[in-house]
Scaffold this motif. Structure first.
Motif, mmCIF file in Angstrom:
data_model
loop_
_atom_site.group_PDB
_atom_site.id
_atom_site.type_symbol
_atom_site.label_atom_id
_atom_site.label_comp_id
_atom_site.label_asym_id
_atom_site.label_seq_id
_atom_site.Cartn_x
_atom_site.Cartn_y
_atom_site.Cartn_z
ATOM 1 N N UNK A 14 35.334 -10.547 -4.136
ATOM 2 C CA UNK A 14 35.465 -10.721 -5.579
ATOM 3 C C UNK A 14 36.738 -10.062 -6.094
ATOM 4 N N UNK A 15 37.195 -10.512 -7.252
ATOM 5 C CA UNK A 15 38.365 -9.920 -7.898
ATOM 6 C C UNK A 15 38.039 -9.644 -9.363
ATOM 7 N N UNK A 16 38.786 -8.742 -9.964
ATOM 8 C CA UNK A 16 38.545 -8.383 -11.360
ATOM 9 C C UNK A 16 39.568 -9.057 -12.262
ATOM 10 N N UNK A 17 39.109 -9.998 -13.079
ATOM 11 C CA UNK A 17 39.976 -10.636 -14.064
ATOM 12 C C UNK A 17 40.302 -9.661 -15.188
ATOM 13 N N UNK A 18 39.335 -8.843 -15.584
ATOM 14 C CA UNK A 18 39.532 -7.910 -16.691
ATOM 15 C C UNK A 18 40.689 -6.953 -16.432
ATOM 16 N N UNK A 19 40.719 -6.359 -15.236
ATOM 17 C CA UNK A 19 41.802 -5.422 -14.932
ATOM 18 C C UNK A 19 43.158 -6.105 -14.973
ATOM 19 N N UNK A 20 43.195 -7.329 -14.514
ATOM 20 C CA UNK A 20 44.476 -8.038 -14.486
ATOM 21 C C UNK A 20 44.961 -8.373 -15.892
ATOM 22 N N UNK A 21 44.037 -8.685 -16.784
ATOM 23 C CA UNK A 21 44.431 -8.889 -18.186
ATOM 24 C C UNK A 21 44.955 -7.597 -18.803
ATOM 25 N N UNK A 22 44.257 -6.490 -18.574
ATOM 26 C CA UNK A 22 44.668 -5.210 -19.150
ATOM 27 C C UNK A 22 46.055 -4.823 -18.658
ATOM 28 N N UNK A 23 46.288 -4.986 -17.372
ATOM 29 C CA UNK A 23 47.601 -4.654 -16.814
ATOM 30 C C UNK A 23 48.683 -5.555 -17.390
ATOM 31 N N UNK A 24 48.397 -6.846 -17.480
ATOM 32 C CA UNK A 24 49.404 -7.789 -17.984
ATOM 33 C C UNK A 24 49.807 -7.451 -19.417
ATOM 34 N N UNK A 25 48.824 -7.104 -20.248
ATOM 35 C CA UNK A 25 49.125 -6.833 -21.661
ATOM 36 C C UNK A 25 49.876 -5.509 -21.834
ATOM 37 N N UNK A 26 49.583 -4.532 -20.968
ATOM 38 C CA UNK A 26 50.173 -3.197 -21.149
ATOM 39 C C UNK A 26 51.469 -2.996 -20.386
ATOM 40 N N UNK A 27 51.737 -3.827 -19.414
ATOM 41 C CA UNK A 27 52.795 -3.521 -18.441
ATOM 42 C C UNK A 27 54.184 -3.399 -19.067
ATOM 43 N N UNK A 28 54.489 -4.153 -20.083
ATOM 44 C CA UNK A 28 55.845 -4.086 -20.658
ATOM 45 C C UNK A 28 56.166 -2.684 -21.162
ATOM 46 N N UNK A 29 55.179 -2.022 -21.757
ATOM 47 C CA UNK A 29 55.396 -0.675 -22.274
ATOM 48 C C UNK A 29 54.953 0.408 -21.297
ATOM 49 N N UNK A 30 54.116 0.039 -20.349
ATOM 50 C CA UNK A 30 53.602 1.003 -19.380
ATOM 51 C C UNK A 30 53.726 0.396 -17.982
ATOM 52 N N UNK A 31 54.921 0.421 -17.417
ATOM 53 C CA UNK A 31 55.160 -0.282 -16.147
ATOM 54 C C UNK A 31 54.499 0.369 -14.941
#
Length: 589
Positions: A14-31
């Motif tokens: 299984x994989x976590x979609x939620x974590x990937x969304x959180x990372x995608x939204x935050x990554x520009x400011x929190x690389x």
């Protein structure tokens, strides 16, 4: 600021979609974000050690009913080993009764309620400001969270506004795609559900929001091109928007490249023209439908606010089944309000009559935030104090009833859903037992009595135990049943099996004579067998000969010689050939 996003998946695949969304939204400011996925089977100390080794300033955990109990000790260890670390929780399990969770878990600094991408980003922003300036984070300004104020009192901010979904970047990074190839990738086209079933968390959010259709198709193409093997759509009712669903179906039919796609479908609103479109165009095996039936008791469905047209649902399921293109997984929930044992038996038989490829029997879970939990006292519910909050009993279903139905679930999974004995199962539920439920219940009770639930089993054990049960109860046509079991057992192998569980009906001398005859006169087994041009050595090496008391297909009761041919190097089910045993009487005389 170093951030770790973590969760415990039920299985490695299984994989976590939620974590990937959180990372995608935050990554520009929190690389500097690490995405860490573990499983509920991983030792808590190992998970805590791995997270600790990454030296995070902030750790965010995504929690659900299946992993909250396993996540808590990890949180406690991280806090003890690093008192300065910030710990944030989010996910369905803590989005309700959030204040209680923060009071129960003093190690946690903040809980994000419901949709988390923007909210978590704002929490990180405040925590970063605190780390850089020394001023306390103004979490009171972040909507949609529960946190502790300066005096350590639990506080809750006002709810966050729903997001425009296309503001969220793609959750699938180019660097991440290769790691997803052999795992189940979760995907969503929409959020929300149009229905209000009181046992489901999706009913709490009103309205349905969609990602832009072009974006959806583009994202799917990226996954297909990356070689992902399985994509599971998490939309609660994928087909609620007919045009959107049809466009996605059509796109996947044209571009699937062997990827398998699973959808949650509301069958009674799936239009006949969509069923016909799929029947005419879908390649076999690339689509799987999960259909939540839950109950066919009208009173129960009214109580849980579930609108369901059984006639339309039946027509849809049978229409899809008759196409032969799409496997269907139908869900039932035992323990819904006012559904007693007799009523559930009827529900089970109603749904089994549709012969789904898989029938999932689950038990009602009193999820935090749902209507059934709020009305638990009204219907006399007793349920587990901790997740997954599964019911123990209610005013019409005793604990003894629940335990008995669990035995049904056990053998249903081992035999019907695992497709280990399809021919045998169909014959038994149609000809030897009053109803399908009665077969699974009787077998489940016998399984429990023998203590087989406490020991492991190989494939041949499953057949031996089925035979033992059927003989113990005095099943009438046992010779026919054993013939069907032989066919099912042999089908399970890709190469000639070294062992069988039944006593051979042909001794070595008879087998040798028959093999020699088949090599010399293969037409006795039919033109297709003759076309194989097998030598005597080929038959010895790659064929298994046995007798069965009927003609496969017609089920006419005449003893037949069965030849199962395992074509070398092909890795597929055997080819079956048969002929009346009387034709070989001169050979065996």
């Amino acid at each position: 600021m170093k951030i770790v996003l973590a969760t415990l998946n039920a299985k490695y695949i299984h994989t976590s979609l939620a974590l990937r969304y959180l990372r995608a939204y935050a990554r520009e400011d929190f690389p500097d974000i690490d995405l860490c996925e573990y499983t509920i089977k991983d030792p808590a100390l190992s998970v805590a050690a791995d997270i600790h080794s990454r030296k995070p300033d902030v750790v965010g955990f995504s929690v659900y009913i299946w992993n909250i109990q396993e996540t808590i000790p990890i949180i406690q260890m991280l806090r003890k080993t690093n008192p300065q670390i910030k710990i944030v929780l989010g996910g369905p399990e803590v989005s309700y009764d959030s204040r209680m969770w923060l009071e129960r878990l003093p190690e946690v600094d903040c809980i994000v309620i419901n949709e988390g991408e923007k909210t978590f980003h704002r929490v990180l922003t405040e925590m970063k400001r605190e780390s850089e300036t020394g001023e306390r984070a103004r979490l009171d300004l972040v909507p949609g969270i529960v946190y502790r104020d300066v005096e350590e009192r639990v506080q809750q901010t006002f709810p966050a506004d729903k997001m425009k979904l296309d503001e969220i970047p793609s959750p699938f990074d180019d660097d991440d795609l290769p790691t997803l190839v052999n795992r189940v990738v979760y995907f969503e086209c929409s959020r929300g559900c149009p229905f209000s079933c009181s046992y489901c968390l999706s009913s709490i959010e009103t309205g349905v929001r969609y990602f832009d259709l072009d974006r959806t198709l583009s994202e799917l193409k990226r996954l297909i091109d990356a070689g992902v093997k399985t994509v599971k759509f998490v939309d609660r009712t994928f087909n609620i928007h007919r045009r959107y669903a049809l466009t996605v179906f059509d796109f996947l039919i044209k571009n699937h490249n062997g990827t398998i796609f699973q959808f949650e479908i509301t069958a009674d609103i799936l239009k006949p023209d969509v069923v016909q479109f799929l029947a005419e165009n879908a390649p076999p095996g690339i689509f799987r439908f999960e259909i939540g039936v839950q109950s066919t008791n009208d009173i129960t469905n009214d109580i849980v606010q579930r609108r369901q047209n059984w006639e339309k649902l039946t027509n849809t399921v049978l229409g899809v089944k008759n196409s032969g293109k799409i496997d269907q997984h139908l869900d039932l929930i035992a323990g819904l309000p006012e559904e007693d044992y007799a009523s559930f038996r009827k529900t089970f038989n109603d749904v089994f009559e549709l012969r789904p490829e898989e029938l999932q029997l689950g038990f009602l879970k009193m999820l935090r935030g749902t209507g059934v939990r709020a009305e638990a006292e009204k219907y006399g519910y007793q349920y587990m104090d901790n997740a997954p909050y599964e019911i123990l009993s209610n005013n019409v279903l005793s604990f003894d009833d629940v335990i008995r139905i669990k035995r049904v679930e056990d053998v249903l999974e081992k035999y019907w859903n695992a497709h280990r004995a399809d021919r045998t199962m169909e014959y038994l539920v149609s000809s030897e037992f009053q109803t399908p439920f009665d077969f699974f219940q009787e077998f489940g009770d016998y399984w429990e009595e023998r203590g087989w639930n406490r020991i492991g089993h190989q494939l041949e054990d499953l057949f031996k135990r089925l035979q033992q049960f059927l003989e113990a109860r005095g099943t009438k046509s046992m010779d026919v049943v054993l013939g069907l079991m032989k066919l099912d057992y042999l089908k399970a192998f890709k190469n000639k099996p070294r062992a069988i569980w039944w006593e051979r009906t042909l001794d070595k001398q008879a087998s040798s004579r028959l093999i020699q005859t088949l090599a010399d006169s293969p037409e006795m087994m039919g033109a297709e067998f003759a076309a194989l041009k097998l030598t005597e050595q080929d038959i010895h090496k790659h064929c298994l000969l046995e007798t069965i008391p009927f003609e496969p297909g017609t089920m006419d009761l005449h003893v037949h010689l069965l030849v199962a041919y395992y074509e070398p190097g092909q890795g597929r089910e055997p080819l079956y050939f048969h002929a009346a045993m009387s034709a070989f009487d001169p050979v065996l005389a």
